[in-house]
Design an enzyme around this catalytic site. Sequence first.
Site, mmCIF file in Angstrom:
data_model
loop_
_atom_site.group_PDB
_atom_site.id
_atom_site.type_symbol
_atom_site.label_atom_id
_atom_site.label_comp_id
_atom_site.label_asym_id
_atom_site.label_seq_id
_atom_site.Cartn_x
_atom_site.Cartn_y
_atom_site.Cartn_z
ATOM 1 N N HIS A 144 42.593 41.089 33.644
ATOM 2 C CA HIS A 144 41.484 40.640 32.699
ATOM 3 C C HIS A 144 40.256 41.097 33.246
ATOM 4 C CE1 HIS A 144 39.422 37.202 30.566
ATOM 5 N NE2 HIS A 144 38.772 37.336 31.653
ATOM 6 N N GLU A 145 40.050 41.045 34.517
ATOM 7 C CA GLU A 145 38.889 41.434 35.037
ATOM 8 C C GLU A 145 38.579 42.862 34.949
ATOM 9 O OE1 GLU A 145 36.996 39.230 35.795
ATOM 10 O OE2 GLU A 145 38.289 37.560 35.827
ATOM 11 N N HIS A 148 37.355 43.605 31.436
ATOM 12 C CA HIS A 148 35.962 43.196 31.425
ATOM 13 C C HIS A 148 35.111 44.381 31.980
ATOM 14 C CE1 HIS A 148 35.353 38.944 30.133
ATOM 15 N NE2 HIS A 148 36.005 38.610 31.224
ATOM 16 N N GLU A 224 35.555 36.949 26.452
ATOM 17 C CA GLU A 224 36.940 36.541 27.105
ATOM 18 C C GLU A 224 38.032 36.814 26.105
ATOM 19 O OE1 GLU A 224 37.043 35.345 30.222
ATOM 20 O OE2 GLU A 224 34.843 36.149 30.223
#
Length: 292
Positions: A144-145, A148, A224
Amino acid sequence: MKRIALFLLTNVAVVVVLGIVASLLGVNRYLTANGLNLGALLGFAFIMGFGGAIISLLMSKPIAKMSMGVQIINNPRNQDEAWIVETVRRFSEQAGIQMPEVGIYQGEANAFATGAFKNSALVAVSTGLLQGMTREEVEAVIGHEVAHVANGDMVTMALIQGVMNTFVVFLSRVIGYAVDSFLRRNDENNSGPGIGYMVTTIVLDILLGFLAAIIVAWFSRQREFRADAGAARLMGRKQPMINALYRLGGMVPGEMPKSLQAMGITGSLGKLFSSHPPIEERVAALQNAQQL
């Protein structure tokens, strides 16, 4: 207290620097004897709006390291640290970005990515995350990071914040000038801004600032959803990210400085001002996604 003091000092320094820049360029003299100079005001609003957002972006990584006590993993000391570094490396290669710095910090279950550029970012995970999740779930959070970073979300959010800040500064002063001119329309000695301008500008800075925060938070929530889908793509399936979200929903997310919240993993906050969608919405979006 150290984090709060650092945050306040940083913001004071940013405001002082921007004030000096605006003064040197002459755009802070937008109130003239002939009225409001809209060109100068727009320049002032642009400097104050984008300047703060860009400086915060450029300082995000060193501020994160200091305020969160992030320990950069240069030479892994154990198998867990080696695994974290290798996971970030693998996902970075898949995402087509350079290897970010990898760090670990003490705290409740959370993780964040920050940095001004996608090829010089920082990905950090908390000890609480490592202790409270399975490796597969931690892997999903790391994905997820990295997503980003690969999506350029730090820069995107800084630009959106800059646009909102610029509109707030510009509109509050235009409306403040109009209100002041109306209140002092029969005053022959009406040179310079009056109390109507000052009060209106302060009030609108606050009210429009809240509106801007709602808009920025909405954009953050959309990023997100995209990062969740990015994590699923990097792992090749949705379930690990869904499991991680469920796990996070039952944990107390770690508190992070405001400037980092947009790129962190947290649970549900207030609806309008929340930088993250509720966990159940994120899970539903992943489950309903047709393609990853």
